[in-house]
Design a protein around this motif. Structure first.
Motif, PDB file in Angstrom:
ATOM      1  N   ILE A 136       6.435   7.475   8.909  1.00 48.44           N
ATOM      2  CA  ILE A 136       6.749   8.534   7.944  1.00 48.44           C
ATOM      3  C   ILE A 136       7.128   7.930   6.600  1.00 48.44           C
ATOM      4  CG2 ILE A 136       8.434  10.347   7.382  1.00 48.44           C
ATOM      5  CD1 ILE A 136       8.497  10.989  10.430  1.00 48.44           C
ATOM      6  N   ALA A 137       7.891   6.842   6.628  1.00 46.73           N
ATOM      7  CA  ALA A 137       8.366   6.204   5.398  1.00 46.73           C
ATOM      8  C   ALA A 137       7.268   5.421   4.672  1.00 46.73           C
ATOM      9  CB  ALA A 137       9.539   5.278   5.723  1.00 46.73           C
ATOM     10  N   ALA A 138       6.185   5.100   5.371  1.00 42.17           N
ATOM     11  CA  ALA A 138       5.115   4.292   4.768  1.00 42.17           C
ATOM     12  C   ALA A 138       4.401   5.073   3.668  1.00 42.17           C
ATOM     13  CB  ALA A 138       4.118   3.865   5.838  1.00 42.17           C
ATOM     14  N   ALA A 139       3.998   4.367   2.654  1.00 44.31           N
ATOM     15  CA  ALA A 139       3.274   4.988   1.539  1.00 44.31           C
ATOM     16  C   ALA A 139       1.811   5.211   1.924  1.00 44.31           C
ATOM     17  CB  ALA A 139       3.364   4.080   0.320  1.00 44.31           C
ATOM     18  N   GLY A 140       1.184   6.181   1.278  1.00 43.26           N
ATOM     19  CA  GLY A 140      -0.249   6.380   1.438  1.00 43.26           C
ATOM     20  C   GLY A 140      -0.655   7.291   2.582  1.00 43.26           C
ATOM     21  N   LEU A 141       0.279   7.780   3.359  1.00 42.74           N
ATOM     22  CA  LEU A 141      -0.051   8.649   4.488  1.00 42.74           C
ATOM     23  C   LEU A 141      -0.277  10.071   3.969  1.00 42.74           C
ATOM     24  CD1 LEU A 141      -0.180   8.514   7.644  1.00 42.74           C
ATOM     25  CD2 LEU A 141       2.177   9.304   7.641  1.00 42.74           C
ATOM     26  N   PRO A 142      -1.402  10.699   4.316  1.00 42.34           N
ATOM     27  CA  PRO A 142      -1.626  12.087   3.869  1.00 42.34           C
ATOM     28  C   PRO A 142      -0.488  12.997   4.348  1.00 42.34           C
ATOM     29  CG  PRO A 142      -3.608  11.174   4.863  1.00 42.34           C
ATOM     30  CD  PRO A 142      -2.514  10.186   5.112  1.00 42.34           C
ATOM     31  N   GLU A 143      -0.139  13.957   3.502  1.00 40.31           N
ATOM     32  CA  GLU A 143       1.024  14.813   3.779  1.00 40.31           C
ATOM     33  C   GLU A 143       0.897  15.569   5.098  1.00 40.31           C
ATOM     34  OE1 GLU A 143       4.798  15.912   3.350  1.00 40.31           O
ATOM     35  OE2 GLU A 143       3.724  14.420   2.175  1.00 40.31           O
ATOM     36  N   GLU A 144      -0.286  16.045   5.423  1.00 37.13           N
ATOM     37  CA  GLU A 144      -0.468  16.785   6.677  1.00 37.13           C
ATOM     38  C   GLU A 144      -0.168  15.894   7.883  1.00 37.13           C
ATOM     39  OE1 GLU A 144      -3.688  19.739   8.802  1.00 37.13           O
ATOM     40  OE2 GLU A 144      -3.899  19.267   6.677  1.00 37.13           O
ATOM     41  N   GLN A 145      -0.602  14.646   7.839  1.00 36.99           N
ATOM     42  CA  GLN A 145      -0.301  13.715   8.935  1.00 36.99           C
ATOM     43  C   GLN A 145       1.192  13.407   8.993  1.00 36.99           C
ATOM     44  OE1 GLN A 145      -3.088  10.463   8.064  1.00 36.99           O
ATOM     45  NE2 GLN A 145      -3.995  10.844  10.080  1.00 36.99           N
TER      46      GLN A 145
END
Length: 198
Positions: A14-23
């Motif tokens: 969750i804290a990682a950057a670049g993850l699409p918001e829906e995921q």
């Protein structure tokens, strides 16, 4: 344990950057569910409140999870709002959701609303109504609608839904209370004759 390790891994994701918001929201749901399974309702709510802020991605199940956590924390007012919202979002709410709302209405003394929910449960589940008839009668009684409570129990008796001696005795007492001693006597005679009570 495995659940704690899973939570830690998900929280790092969750804290990682670049993850699409829906995921990210789906992972928060999973983390919320894991905390719920560990009975850590405060942490569950922490994650689920973030999910509920995203109007485009909210599911009825999200509100149910939050409502359940509030029930477990004893905050029935907040639980009520969440469960009512979930039911309004769902074209076909489950009986479990309606049962939860019924319990919340009982805890918050919203007896008239409880009547409506139990009637809805009976509509959805007419084949297993024993407990629901008792709940409906109780809600009518608590809402100061004693005659309707009596009518519901009388109907349940006619449908042969009683299976405990105390149910017959309760109905007989209600007949007496409503100045129908003949019906009370007939019911008790029938139950004794058929060995339904001793």
């Amino acid at each position: 344990d495995n659940v704690s390790e899973g939570i830690n891994a998900f929280e790092k994701t969750i804290a990682a950057a670049g993850l699409p918001e829906e995921q990210r929201l789906d992972i928060r749901r999973q983390v919320g569910n894991l905390y719920l399974s560990q009975e850590n309702y405060v942490k569950c709510l922490e994650h689920m409140k973030v999910v509920l802020k995203e109007d485009d991605h909210i599911k009825a199940e999200d509100h149910i999870m939050v409502g359940y956590a509030y029930v477990q924390l004893g905050d029935f007012s907040k639980a009520r709002t969440q469960v009512e919202t979930a039911i309004s979002l769902s074209p076909k709410p489950t009986i479990v959701w309606l049962q939860m709302l019924s319990a919340i209405y009982y805890e918050t003394k919203a007896y008239r609303e409880g009547i409506d929910v139990v009637l809805q449960i009976l509509t959805l589940n007419p084949n297993k109504p024993e407990a629901y008839w008792q709940q409906l009668a109780a809600f009518y009684s608590l809402a100061a609608q004693e005659r309707k409570s009596l009518a519901v129990l009388e109907l349940a008796n006619h449908k042969a839904l009683f299976n405990k001696p105390k149910q017959y005795i309760h109905l007989a007492n209600l007949f007496r209370y409503h100045r129908a001693p003949r019906y009370a006597a007939e019911l008790l005679d029938y139950t004794i004759e058929n060995q339904l009570i001793e």
